[in-house]
Scaffold this motif. Sequence first.
Motif, PDB file in Angstrom:
ATOM      1  N   GLY A 270       0.815  -1.215   0.000  1.00 31.33           N
ATOM      2  CA  GLY A 270       0.000   0.000   0.000  1.00 31.33           C
ATOM      3  C   GLY A 270       0.844   1.259   0.000  1.00 31.33           C
ATOM      4  O   GLY A 270       0.534   2.238  -0.698  1.00 31.33           O
ATOM      5  N   GLU A 271       1.916   1.257   0.760  1.00 29.91           N
ATOM      6  CA  GLU A 271       2.799   2.419   0.813  1.00 29.91           C
ATOM      7  C   GLU A 271       3.465   2.669  -0.533  1.00 29.91           C
ATOM      8  O   GLU A 271       3.582   3.808  -0.985  1.00 29.91           O
ATOM      9  CB  GLU A 271       3.854   2.225   1.899  1.00 29.91           C
ATOM     10  N   GLU A 272       3.906   1.598  -1.183  1.00 31.46           N
ATOM     11  CA  GLU A 272       4.548   1.764  -2.486  1.00 31.46           C
ATOM     12  C   GLU A 272       3.562   2.245  -3.541  1.00 31.46           C
ATOM     13  O   GLU A 272       3.910   3.078  -4.383  1.00 31.46           O
ATOM     14  CB  GLU A 272       5.213   0.463  -2.929  1.00 31.46           C
ATOM     15  N   LEU A 273       2.340   1.737  -3.505  1.00 30.18           N
ATOM     16  CA  LEU A 273       1.337   2.218  -4.453  1.00 30.18           C
ATOM     17  C   LEU A 273       1.053   3.700  -4.221  1.00 30.18           C
ATOM     18  O   LEU A 273       0.894   4.465  -5.176  1.00 30.18           O
ATOM     19  CB  LEU A 273       0.047   1.404  -4.337  1.00 30.18           C
ATOM     20  N   PHE A 274       1.001   4.120  -2.964  1.00 31.37           N
ATOM     21  CA  PHE A 274       0.774   5.528  -2.645  1.00 31.37           C
ATOM     22  C   PHE A 274       1.943   6.395  -3.117  1.00 31.37           C
ATOM     23  O   PHE A 274       1.746   7.476  -3.653  1.00 31.37           O
ATOM     24  CB  PHE A 274       0.558   5.699  -1.138  1.00 31.37           C
ATOM     25  N   GLU A 275       3.161   5.916  -2.938  1.00 32.49           N
ATOM     26  CA  GLU A 275       4.348   6.678  -3.333  1.00 32.49           C
ATOM     27  C   GLU A 275       4.512   6.764  -4.848  1.00 32.49           C
ATOM     28  O   GLU A 275       4.942   7.790  -5.372  1.00 32.49           O
ATOM     29  CB  GLU A 275       5.605   6.028  -2.752  1.00 32.49           C
ATOM     30  N   LYS A 276       4.189   5.686  -5.559  1.00 34.25           N
ATOM     31  CA  LYS A 276       4.495   5.601  -6.991  1.00 34.25           C
ATOM     32  C   LYS A 276       3.275   5.685  -7.897  1.00 34.25           C
ATOM     33  O   LYS A 276       3.420   5.849  -9.107  1.00 34.25           O
ATOM     34  CB  LYS A 276       5.214   4.280  -7.287  1.00 34.25           C
ATOM     35  N   GLY A 277       2.073   5.555  -7.342  1.00 36.18           N
ATOM     36  CA  GLY A 277       0.868   5.492  -8.162  1.00 36.18           C
ATOM     37  C   GLY A 277       0.199   6.840  -8.343  1.00 36.18           C
ATOM     38  O   GLY A 277       0.174   7.670  -7.440  1.00 36.18           O
ATOM     39  N   LEU A 278      -0.353   7.037  -9.528  1.00 37.63           N
ATOM     40  CA  LEU A 278      -1.042   8.286  -9.848  1.00 37.63           C
ATOM     41  C   LEU A 278      -2.364   7.954 -10.534  1.00 37.63           C
ATOM     42  O   LEU A 278      -2.388   7.247 -11.552  1.00 37.63           O
ATOM     43  CB  LEU A 278      -0.180   9.145 -10.775  1.00 37.63           C
ATOM     44  N   CYS A 279      -3.474   8.436  -9.962  1.00 38.84           N
ATOM     45  CA  CYS A 279      -4.788   8.258 -10.573  1.00 38.84           C
ATOM     46  C   CYS A 279      -4.923   9.254 -11.716  1.00 38.84           C
ATOM     47  O   CYS A 279      -4.732  10.461 -11.523  1.00 38.84           O
ATOM     48  CB  CYS A 279      -5.899   8.502  -9.557  1.00 38.84           C
ATOM     49  N   LEU A 280      -5.226   8.740 -12.886  1.00 41.20           N
ATOM     50  CA  LEU A 280      -5.336   9.557 -14.094  1.00 41.20           C
ATOM     51  C   LEU A 280      -6.795   9.720 -14.494  1.00 41.20           C
ATOM     52  O   LEU A 280      -7.649   8.936 -14.086  1.00 41.20           O
ATOM     53  CB  LEU A 280      -4.565   8.889 -15.235  1.00 41.20           C
ATOM     54  N   PRO A 281      -7.082  10.736 -15.312  1.00 38.21           N
ATOM     55  CA  PRO A 281      -8.461  10.883 -15.792  1.00 38.21           C
ATOM     56  C   PRO A 281      -8.892   9.625 -16.538  1.00 38.21           C
ATOM     57  O   PRO A 281      -8.096   9.021 -17.262  1.00 38.21           O
ATOM     58  CB  PRO A 281      -8.378  12.068 -16.756  1.00 38.21           C
ATOM     59  N   SER A 282     -10.120   9.236 -16.336  1.00 34.03           N
ATOM     60  CA  SER A 282     -10.656   8.075 -17.037  1.00 34.03           C
ATOM     61  C   SER A 282     -12.168   8.139 -17.013  1.00 34.03           C
ATOM     62  O   SER A 282     -12.756   8.949 -16.300  1.00 34.03           O
ATOM     63  CB  SER A 282     -10.161   6.775 -16.408  1.00 34.03           C
ATOM     64  N   GLY A 283     -12.763   7.287 -17.782  1.00 34.39           N
ATOM     65  CA  GLY A 283     -14.215   7.207 -17.795  1.00 34.39           C
ATOM     66  C   GLY A 283     -14.738   7.074 -19.202  1.00 34.39           C
ATOM     67  O   GLY A 283     -14.042   7.375 -20.181  1.00 34.39           O
ATOM     68  N   THR A 284     -15.966   6.641 -19.285  1.00 35.30           N
ATOM     69  CA  THR A 284     -16.568   6.418 -20.588  1.00 35.30           C
ATOM     70  C   THR A 284     -16.892   7.721 -21.308  1.00 35.30           C
ATOM     71  O   THR A 284     -17.123   7.718 -22.515  1.00 35.30           O
ATOM     72  CB  THR A 284     -17.857   5.588 -20.439  1.00 35.30           C
ATOM     73  N   ALA A 285     -16.898   8.851 -20.602  1.00 35.35           N
ATOM     74  CA  ALA A 285     -17.220  10.131 -21.231  1.00 35.35           C
ATOM     75  C   ALA A 285     -15.998  10.808 -21.852  1.00 35.35           C
ATOM     76  O   ALA A 285     -16.139  11.812 -22.545  1.00 35.35           O
ATOM     77  CB  ALA A 285     -17.867  11.065 -20.212  1.00 35.35           C
ATOM     78  N   MET A 286     -14.801  10.276 -21.607  1.00 33.66           N
ATOM     79  CA  MET A 286     -13.602  10.885 -22.190  1.00 33.66           C
ATOM     80  C   MET A 286     -13.600  10.682 -23.700  1.00 33.66           C
ATOM     81  O   MET A 286     -13.867   9.586 -24.180  1.00 33.66           O
ATOM     82  CB  MET A 286     -12.326  10.271 -21.610  1.00 33.66           C
ATOM     83  N   THR A 287     -13.267  11.736 -24.405  1.00 33.25           N
ATOM     84  CA  THR A 287     -13.164  11.616 -25.859  1.00 33.25           C
ATOM     85  C   THR A 287     -11.789  11.079 -26.231  1.00 33.25           C
ATOM     86  O   THR A 287     -10.850  11.114 -25.417  1.00 33.25           O
ATOM     87  CB  THR A 287     -13.361  12.982 -26.538  1.00 33.25           C
ATOM     88  N   ALA A 288     -11.650  10.630 -27.442  1.00 35.23           N
ATOM     89  CA  ALA A 288     -10.353  10.148 -27.928  1.00 35.23           C
ATOM     90  C   ALA A 288      -9.331  11.276 -27.894  1.00 35.23           C
ATOM     91  O   ALA A 288      -8.161  11.054 -27.570  1.00 35.23           O
ATOM     92  CB  ALA A 288     -10.495   9.585 -29.338  1.00 35.23           C
ATOM     93  N   GLU A 289      -9.777  12.485 -28.187  1.00 35.22           N
ATOM     94  CA  GLU A 289      -8.863  13.634 -28.168  1.00 35.22           C
ATOM     95  C   GLU A 289      -8.371  13.925 -26.757  1.00 35.22           C
ATOM     96  O   GLU A 289      -7.195  14.226 -26.553  1.00 35.22           O
ATOM     97  CB  GLU A 289      -9.552  14.883 -28.761  1.00 35.22           C
ATOM     98  N   GLU A 290      -9.263  13.841 -25.767  1.00 29.48           N
ATOM     99  CA  GLU A 290      -8.867  14.056 -24.373  1.00 29.48           C
ATOM    100  C   GLU A 290      -7.884  12.984 -23.922  1.00 29.48           C
ATOM    101  O   GLU A 290      -6.902  13.286 -23.235  1.00 29.48           O
ATOM    102  CB  GLU A 290     -10.092  14.074 -23.464  1.00 29.48           C
ATOM    103  N   LEU A 291      -8.156  11.764 -24.298  1.00 32.18           N
ATOM    104  CA  LEU A 291      -7.263  10.660 -23.954  1.00 32.18           C
ATOM    105  C   LEU A 291      -5.891  10.856 -24.593  1.00 32.18           C
ATOM    106  O   LEU A 291      -4.859  10.718 -23.924  1.00 32.18           O
ATOM    107  CB  LEU A 291      -7.872   9.328 -24.385  1.00 32.18           C
ATOM    108  N   ASP A 292      -5.871  11.211 -25.871  1.00 27.74           N
ATOM    109  CA  ASP A 292      -4.601  11.458 -26.568  1.00 27.74           C
ATOM    110  C   ASP A 292      -3.822  12.597 -25.919  1.00 27.74           C
ATOM    111  O   ASP A 292      -2.599  12.523 -25.776  1.00 27.74           O
ATOM    112  CB  ASP A 292      -4.850  11.766 -28.040  1.00 27.74           C
ATOM    113  N   TYR A 293      -4.523  13.663 -25.523  1.00 31.40           N
ATOM    114  CA  TYR A 293      -3.883  14.811 -24.871  1.00 31.40           C
ATOM    115  C   TYR A 293      -3.251  14.382 -23.542  1.00 31.40           C
ATOM    116  O   TYR A 293      -2.090  14.719 -23.255  1.00 31.40           O
ATOM    117  CB  TYR A 293      -4.914  15.916 -24.657  1.00 31.40           C
TER     118      TYR A 293
END
Length: 101
Positions: free
Chosen positions: A66-89
Motif C-alpha cells: 500500500g505504501e509503495e502504491l501511494f508513493e508511486k501510483g497516480l490516478c489519471l483521468p478516465s471514464g466512458t465520457a472521455m473523448t479520444a482527443e482528451e485521452l490522446d492529450y
Amino acid sequence: HPSTPPPFHPSTPNYWLTVALFENYEIRERVRLALQQASIESRPVWKPLHLQPVFADVPYFGERVGEELFEKGLCLPSGTAMTAEELDYCIAEVGKAILPS
C-alpha cells in the motif's frame, strides 16, 4: 496507446479508475505537476489507512504494498465520457513529463 486488460466475464468493466505506476516518487510527482500545468486533474493513489493520523495508534500487520502504491501510483483521468482527443492529450502530456526533451 496503453491497453486495458480483457474484461472478466460475465462482468462489464466501467473503467472508473485508471492508475499509472511509476518507477519512483520523483517521477510520479514530475508527472502530476506537469499534468496540473496542462490543466489535467490527477492525484496520488489513496493514502493507506495505517498511515493516516486517525489510525496512528492502531496495530498494523502487513507489507509495504500500500505504501509503495501511494508513493508511486497516480490516478489519471478516465471514464466512458472521455473523448479520444482528451485521452490522446493526457497520454501526450504524461509522455512529455516522463521523457522531457
